[in-house]
Write a protein that holds these residues in place. Structure first.
Motif, PDB file in Angstrom:
ATOM      1  N   UNK A  53       0.852  -1.188   0.000  1.00 48.92           N
ATOM      2  CA  UNK A  53       0.000   0.000   0.000  1.00 48.92           C
ATOM      3  C   UNK A  53       0.890   1.242   0.000  1.00 48.92           C
ATOM      4  N   UNK A  54       0.791   2.026  -1.040  1.00 53.44           N
ATOM      5  CA  UNK A  54       1.655   3.202  -1.234  1.00 53.44           C
ATOM      6  C   UNK A  54       1.593   4.139  -0.027  1.00 53.44           C
ATOM      7  N   UNK A  55       0.378   4.424   0.428  1.00 54.42           N
ATOM      8  CA  UNK A  55       0.204   5.361   1.544  1.00 54.42           C
ATOM      9  C   UNK A  55       0.824   4.828   2.831  1.00 54.42           C
TER      10      UNK A  55
ATOM     11  N   UNK B 193      -1.351  -8.085  -6.200  1.00 51.46           N
ATOM     12  CA  UNK B 193      -0.921  -8.202  -4.805  1.00 51.46           C
ATOM     13  C   UNK B 193       0.539  -8.625  -4.716  1.00 51.46           C
ATOM     14  N   UNK B 194       0.931  -9.574  -5.542  1.00 47.32           N
ATOM     15  CA  UNK B 194       2.318 -10.048  -5.535  1.00 47.32           C
ATOM     16  C   UNK B 194       3.270  -8.942  -5.991  1.00 47.32           C
ATOM     17  N   UNK B 195       2.905  -8.238  -7.048  1.00 48.73           N
ATOM     18  CA  UNK B 195       3.752  -7.151  -7.550  1.00 48.73           C
ATOM     19  C   UNK B 195       3.828  -6.020  -6.527  1.00 48.73           C
TER      20      UNK B 195
ATOM     21  N   UNK C  45      10.022  -0.098  -4.108  1.00 43.33           N
ATOM     22  CA  UNK C  45      10.284   1.095  -4.914  1.00 43.33           C
ATOM     23  C   UNK C  45       9.932   2.353  -4.135  1.00 43.33           C
ATOM     24  N   UNK C  46       8.730   2.376  -3.549  1.00 45.71           N
ATOM     25  CA  UNK C  46       8.291   3.579  -2.848  1.00 45.71           C
ATOM     26  C   UNK C  46       9.165   3.870  -1.631  1.00 45.71           C
ATOM     27  N   UNK C  47       9.459   2.854  -0.838  1.00 44.43           N
ATOM     28  CA  UNK C  47      10.277   3.071   0.352  1.00 44.43           C
ATOM     29  C   UNK C  47      11.700   3.505  -0.014  1.00 44.43           C
ATOM     30  N   UNK C  48      12.267   2.877  -1.042  1.00 47.85           N
ATOM     31  CA  UNK C  48      13.618   3.249  -1.464  1.00 47.85           C
ATOM     32  C   UNK C  48      13.659   4.670  -1.997  1.00 47.85           C
TER      33      UNK C  48
END
Length: 248
Positions: free
Chosen positions: A68-70, A112-114, A122-125
């Motif tokens: 979840x991006x958020x 869900x897997x992706x 990706x988002x956290x990095x």
């Protein structure tokens, strides 16, 4: 040897069990304060208490579904609000789903897997890596799988996501270098909580395919993780380390 992560702050996703739990314990023992993130807050809080009692290091538990991006944004904000910095990010959270045939993989299953294995890292990095680069630098460690290089028929979406994660490693290494290093540990078959559900014949077959003749123990992740997290790997970035017992 001292404490190679003394004064550091480390964020570990999927940190409440399996390989993540071992890395959290090892990083704290090496002198790092830790942010323990997973979907189950109770498990994160339990480990946080253990870490504080055993090492005296600070430990923050955060509930986060990295798909979840958020929630990735919330995790990053929580880490910086508590500690003011992040020196090490370990993108360890991962999952795969069982399916009978590839043509029966639903869009929801695929997404869900992706999301868990690729979108979240990706988002956290991006979030934490940018702040590392603007500050004192840091290290990002991506936990991949031999599936990235040797995809099996019943793990194709997972394999594709992990291959994408390895591509992110090189991209982020060049984006946020020279002060931020980004590396991958490509894991073979490990005897974690998930592996307990494997049939005995599957465990035997996987072990037979390794040069060391056994599945990895969770503690086997520690040496590689500490290497990439610490200054021991100061001239190593964009690399992928096979930690698979010589699997073939």
């Amino acid at each position: 040897m001292g404490k190679p992560l003394s004064g550091k702050v480390s964020v570990v996703t999927g940190g409440s069990r399996g390989l993540g739990r071992e890395m959290v314990r090892a990083f704290a023992a090496a002198g790092s304060d830790v942010v323990i993130a997973s979907r189950k807050l109770d498990a994160c809080e339990e480990l946080a208490r253990e870490v504080r009692d055993a090492t005296g290091q600070r430990a923050l538990a955060v509930a986060c579904n990295v798909g979840d991006w958020a929630q990735c944004d919330t995790l990053a904000d929580a880490a910086y609000a508590e500690f003011g910095r992040v020196d090490v990010l370990v993108n360890n959270a991962g999952m795969s789903l069982l399916y009978p045939r590839l043509d029966q993989v639903s869009e929801a299953m695929f997404d869900k897997v992706i999301a868990t294995n690729l979108k979240g890292p990706f988002r956290l990095s991006a979030l934490i890596g940018a702040r590392m680069a603007a500050g004192g630098g840091g290290s990002i460690v991506n936990i991949s799988s031999i599936e990235a290089a040797h995809p099996e028929p019943l793990a194709v979406p997972y394999a594709a996501a992990k291959a994408g994660l390895e591509a992110l490693t090189g991209g982020f290494a060049h984006t946020y270098g020279p002060s931020v290093r980004v590396n991958t540990i490509r894991c073979g078959p490990f005897d974690t909580d998930i592996a307990k559900a494997w049939p005995a014949e599957m465990r035997t077959e996987l072990a037979r395919h390794t040069a060391l003749g056994r599945l990895g123990a969770p503690a086997d992740i520690v040496g590689a993780a500490l290497f990439f997290a610490s200054d021991a790997s100061a001239y190593c970035t964009g690399a992928t380390l096979a930690l698979d017992g010589g699997f073939r």
